[in-house]
Design an enzyme around this catalytic site. Structure first.
Site, PDB file in Angstrom:
ATOM      1  N   GLU A 134     -44.799  11.387  15.824  1.00  0.00           N
ATOM      2  CA  GLU A 134     -43.384  11.654  16.106  1.00  0.00           C
ATOM      3  C   GLU A 134     -42.430  10.950  15.127  1.00  0.00           C
ATOM      4  O   GLU A 134     -41.591  11.587  14.496  1.00  0.00           O
ATOM      5  CB  GLU A 134     -43.062  11.229  17.540  1.00  0.00           C
ATOM      6  CG  GLU A 134     -41.602  11.394  17.883  1.00  0.00           C
ATOM      7  CD  GLU A 134     -41.273  10.895  19.286  1.00  0.00           C
ATOM      8  OE1 GLU A 134     -42.201  10.619  20.072  1.00  0.00           O
ATOM      9  OE2 GLU A 134     -40.074  10.790  19.595  1.00  0.00           O
ATOM     10  N   GLU A 172     -34.954   8.152  30.556  1.00  0.00           N
ATOM     11  CA  GLU A 172     -34.359   9.205  29.729  1.00  0.00           C
ATOM     12  C   GLU A 172     -33.898  10.391  30.569  1.00  0.00           C
ATOM     13  O   GLU A 172     -34.219  11.542  30.279  1.00  0.00           O
ATOM     14  CB  GLU A 172     -35.346   9.651  28.659  1.00  0.00           C
ATOM     15  CG  GLU A 172     -35.782   8.498  27.792  1.00  0.00           C
ATOM     16  CD  GLU A 172     -36.613   8.892  26.580  1.00  0.00           C
ATOM     17  OE1 GLU A 172     -37.353   9.868  26.670  1.00  0.00           O
ATOM     18  OE2 GLU A 172     -36.501   8.199  25.563  1.00  0.00           O
ATOM     19  N   ASP A 196     -40.501   2.348  21.094  1.00  0.00           N
ATOM     20  CA  ASP A 196     -40.964   3.730  21.152  1.00  0.00           C
ATOM     21  C   ASP A 196     -41.742   4.126  19.902  1.00  0.00           C
ATOM     22  O   ASP A 196     -41.200   4.766  19.013  1.00  0.00           O
ATOM     23  CB  ASP A 196     -39.730   4.651  21.317  1.00  0.00           C
ATOM     24  CG  ASP A 196     -40.110   6.032  21.809  1.00  0.00           C
ATOM     25  OD1 ASP A 196     -41.266   6.224  22.188  1.00  0.00           O
ATOM     26  OD2 ASP A 196     -39.239   6.913  21.818  1.00  0.00           O
TER      27      ASP A 196
HETATM   28  C1  GCV Z   1     -41.749  13.160  26.226  1.00  0.00           C
HETATM   29  C2  GCV Z   1     -39.568   9.443  23.217  1.00  0.00           C
HETATM   30  C3  GCV Z   1     -39.729  10.837  22.710  1.00  0.00           C
HETATM   31  C4  GCV Z   1     -39.597  11.863  23.818  1.00  0.00           C
HETATM   32  C5  GCV Z   1     -40.626  11.527  24.882  1.00  0.00           C
HETATM   33  C6  GCV Z   1     -40.361  10.107  25.373  1.00  0.00           C
HETATM   34  C7  GCV Z   1     -41.422   9.670  26.358  1.00  0.00           C
HETATM   35  O1  GCV Z   1     -38.253   9.204  23.579  1.00  0.00           O
HETATM   36  O2  GCV Z   1     -38.799  11.080  21.732  1.00  0.00           O
HETATM   37  O3  GCV Z   1     -39.837  13.131  23.280  1.00  0.00           O
HETATM   38  O4  GCV Z   1     -40.568  12.440  25.944  1.00  0.00           O
HETATM   39  O5  GCV Z   1     -40.409   9.217  24.296  1.00  0.00           O
HETATM   40  O6  GCV Z   1     -42.379   9.060  25.913  1.00  0.00           O
HETATM   41  O7  GCV Z   1     -41.296   9.949  27.536  1.00  0.00           O
END
Ligand code: GCV
Length: 845
Positions: free
Chosen positions: A413, A304, A385
């Site tokens: 989340e 990411e 995720d």
């Molecule tokens: C901390 C997902 C979440 C992100 C998170 C990422 C990860 O994409 O939306 O907020 O980043 O996972 O676990 O690194």
């Protein structure tokens, strides 16, 4: 009499308002206190009285706890030890202090404990100091649950790594605020780019975590800020570690892979570069000089947008090993995340075989055995995720020569952000019990992460918790059962979701059987309901993945490179992940499991769309088509959510008003938002497939008055995007930010008593006010200030994330009278309204 008096004095705290700060460590008086007190010795022997040592902390907890729970004031031991005492310490300390006592040594491993209650003598002994503290908390939990009778407990953790991760940023602002995906307020550790001067909450957090066996906290976000490595911030981190230490909790740190460039002024962060290696060794030495017991590092790399070894043409193992080597002389661990994928290469239109789910195995499989022994690969439970349902990540079956840890998410989340009740332990249990059948041998996930299956010595659990400054920690009292269950399951994976929930409820809300029963009913129904109304058959949580990951937005899954695709078109839906025709993901599992997922017939139906692309008309084992199952499940799940507030209300007077109101507020909100979910998803797929609901519910809302059909003054019609986030696709907003809007209509429903529901949008860009009138008499007034009261991520748009329902119950309505909504905009929020429902009592739609 003394006992009665004590209960009168202390028992009063049963109904005293509670803010949640002490969570399950309230040490509240129990009903059978007199009987219990009589079974507990009055002398306390603490085998290490050094201030700040976990054994000393254990002594303090025992004193404080027994005073609260049973009204017993423990006396410290004088010169001569009485025959009966409550003794706490390590096994070694006990043997030192009692050289003549004959004693069968319990079989304890690191952090394990032994409790013996016999003949008025209580011994709480840990293999180490931390174990003694765990034992003390366990004993207090037993007494709190009404048990002080003779017993022997020998308890060892299944896995050595029992960490929590906090995704805390160093300062507020940015896209994620103080805590990324945190819904309980600002960080308890950081503020304005520095470590908070007052770390009281850090100590309180460590106390809670120690009581459930957690041994380390990674304090900062995996999307790490390199400035954390400044000397001033390292000093601050040492203060956090000092706050943790009395509870045996170690500090861990997330690192930004590019720190050598971002912070160190180097021209590269290549893990093979000598100056980079020296940079990291220096960082590690500096940290350990301040925090000699630091747990280690956590690294998110090449994921990411985060930099990583692949950026420098090195392998992920090269990157992980660089950190691991710096830690070895200190005994530290490098947790390296398997959440590695490159969204830039994912394109669903170019290739049927493209699949983000494949990434982890593709990257890590070939690296098994190439990691330093102090590297643990931290793997999210599923391959995408933290979705409402995912199959177990196949990577767990590939790493046989490398320790692994399962990453679970306590912060919700994708699962309602603590604004929806979703008790997660049943999901975790299913995952941990899943048998991956490696080499056709029993290979339960719990046995892999405990290290048992592949003889690993370093492995375990990482839970993303994200507590904040809110006194409830997670933003919701009931959500704390997830944290409690996480710790207990990481210690003993066979812990049952119901059992641990009952225990948590007793400790958190008291012994009333009705309270325990109600919380059990709600919690156990909550994950299935959420799955039903948010995304079933393994299609994933159909939430808005381009914004806050909250509320319905099925269309946002596809057509972008994030790879959470459903591939829904006019005829069919689901990811074809078969080997023969699809992305090949099913083939990443060991053969028996791969064969099961390869065929539609043998794939469990709750994952059928995860593995197969099928027509909406495909008939499931129930005899229903996929599309009809969608409709029915969404109606079923949201109907279950409607029962939650009513069930909760039966507890009025049985728990303190503060927590009663807090929970009720959220359950009412959830019930309303579940309707939003239901309608959005059903209309989206109805629109896509053109296949009507056999029961005629979808698209037909006979009790609704659409706001856009009312007489509008100062309001105008607004086309909501996505369309399914509004009833019939449209809502109304005030014509500008300063003029009141009025929407009125004449009631055509028969006279009678109704529940009047208003669906509106509460954006986080103002606090509009709405007033509902019937024939000019005010039914209700409310404000759009959920952004301050509910904790979910703030959202600015008029969509499924902000759609909200308020209901006024039992309102006398007369046919022919007028109904009017007056909306007063505030800030940028234009008092949006979707519809009004006049619901005959008992009906929800
Ligand atoms: C901390 C997902 C979440 C992100 C998170 C990422 C990860 O994409 O939306 O907020 O980043 O996972 O676990 O690194």
């Amino acid at each position: 009499m003394k006992g009665v008096l004590w209960l009168l004095v202390f028992g009063a705290s049963f109904v005293v308002a509670e803010d949640g700060l002490n969570a399950w460590l309230r040490y509240a008086p129990v009903p059978n206190a007199d009987a219990l007190r009589a079974q507990i010795p009055t002398t306390l022997v603490v085998l290490n009285t050094t201030e700040g040592s976990p054994v000393n902390t254990a002594g303090k907890e025992l004193s404080q706890g027994l005073k609260g729970i049973v009204g017993l004031r423990l006396a410290p031991c004088g010169k001569s030890r009485p025959r009966q005492a409550l003794t706490v310490g390590t096994v070694a300390q006990f043997l030192d202090a009692n050289p003549t006592v004959r004693f069968d040594l319990p079989e304890l491993i690191n952090d394990g404990f032994y409790i013996s209650v016999s003949g008025g003598n209580v011994r709480i002994l840990g293999q180490n100091e931390r174990g003694a503290l765990y034992g003390a908390f366990h004993y207090l939990s037993l007494v709190s649950q009404g048990n002080a009778s003779d017993l022997v407990v020998t308890s060892n953790p299944e896995a050595p790594v029992r960490w929590v991760n906090q995704w805390d940023n160093m300062q507020d602002g940015g896209t994620h605020g103080s805590v990324e995906r945190g819904y309980g307020g600002p960080s308890i550790f950081f503020w304005q780019g520095r470590i908070r001067p007052d770390l009281t909450r850090a100590g309180q957090y460590a106390r809670l975590l120690a009581s459930i066996g957690i041994n380390a906290v990674v304090v900062n976000n995996v999307n790490a800020n390199a400035t954390l490595l400044s000397p001033e911030n390292m000093d601050g981190l040492a203060r956090i570690a000092n706050a943790f230490r009395p509870y045996g909790v170690q500090l861990g740190l997330s690192l930004n892979f590019a720190s050598p460039e971002l912070y160190g002024g180097l021209h590269t962060s290549d893990p093979f570069d000598k100056s980079v290696i020296a940079f990291w060794q220096n960082v590690t030495d500096n940290l350990y000089s301040r925090i000699p017991d630091m747990a280690g590092y956590l690294v998110k790399a090449n994921s990411e947008g985060q930099p990583g070894p692949l950026t420098y043409n090195r392998t992920l193992a090269d990157g992980a090993n660089m950190f691991a080597r710096t830690l070895q002389k200190y005994g530290g661990i490098c947790m390296f995340r398997a959440f590695v994928y490159d969204y830039r290469t994912l394109n669903q239109t170019l290739s049927w075989k493209a699949d983000r789910a494949n990434a982890a195995v593709e990257y890590f499989d070939k690296l098994d055995g190439k990691f330093e022994p102090n590297v643990v690969i931290q793997i999210k439970y599923g391959p995408i995720d933290f979705q409402v349902r995912e199959p177990v990540s196949p990577l767990f079956s590939h790493l046989q020569n490398t320790g692994s840890a399962i990453e679970l998410q306590i912060t919700q989340e994708y699962l309602g952000q603590q604004a929806h009740l979703v008790y997660l332990a049943p999901m975790w249990k299913e995952l941990l019990d899943f048998d991956l059948r490696v080499e056709s041998k029993p290979s339960k996930l719990s046995d892999i992460v405990s290290g048992k299956r592949f003889n690993q010595t370093l492995s375990g659990y990482a839970g993303v918790v994200n507590v904040g400054m809110n006194s409830t920690w997670l933003g919701s009292h009931l959500a704390m059962s997830n944290l409690y269950a996480y710790g207990k399951m990481a210690w003993t994976s066979s812990t049952t979701p119901e059992g641990v929930l009952g225990e948590w409820t007793k400790l958190t809300f008291g012994h009333d059987a009705q309270v325990i029963d109600v919380i059990k009913r709600l919690s156990m129904a909550s994950w299935p309901a959420y799955e039903d109304y948010s995304g079933n058959l393994g299609v994933q949580t159909l939430t808005d993945i381009l914004n806050a990951h909250y509320g319905p937005n099925p269309g946002s899954q596809d057509g972008n490179p994030w790879g959470q695709w459903t591939r829904a078109d006019a005829f069919s839906i689901g990811m074809d992940r078969t080997d023969k025709n699809g992305t090949g993901f099913a083939g990443q599992y060991p053969p028996e499991v791969a064969a099961m997922y390869e065929e539609v017939e043998t794939t469990p139906e709750n994952l059928i769309l995860w593995f197969h692309h099928l027509p909406y008309t495909h008939v499931l084992k129930s005899g229903k088509t996929i599309i009809q199952h969608f409709y029915d499940a969404h109606y079923r799940g949201s109907a279950v959510a409607q029962t939650f507030p009513e069930i909760w209300k039966t507890l009025k007077g049985k728990i303190d008003q503060e927590r009663f109101d807090h929970v009720l507020f959220r359950l009412v909100y959830q019930a309303g938002h579940a309707i939003v979910w239901r309608d959005s998803i059903c209309n989206f797929y109805f629109n896509k497939s053109g296949i009507p609901d056999e029961l005629g519910r979808v698209g037909n809302y006979r009790y609704r008055i659409e706001a856009e059909n009312m007489d509008l003054k100062g309001y105008k019609i607004y086309n909501v995007q996505p369309f399914e986030a509004a009833s019939k696709g449209r809502a109304i907003v005030t014509v500008n930010n300063s003029t009141q809007g009025i929407a009125s209509t004449t009631i055509s429903a028969e006279s009678g008593k109704y529940d009047v529901a208003v669906n509106y949008y509460d954006q986080a860009i103002g606090n509009s006010t709405w007033e509902l009138y019937l024939d000019d008499s005010l039914v209700g007034r409310w404000k759009g200030d959920l952004e301050y009261t509910i904790g979910k991520a703030p959202v600015f748009y008029i969509d499924g994330q902000t759609a909200t329902r308020i209901t006024f119950k039992g309102i006398q309505v007369t046919k022919g009278s007028s109904l009017k909504i007056v909306g007063t905009p505030d800030g940028m929020e234009p008092a949006p309204v979707d519809y009004v429902s006049l619901l005959p009592e008992g009906l929800v739609d």
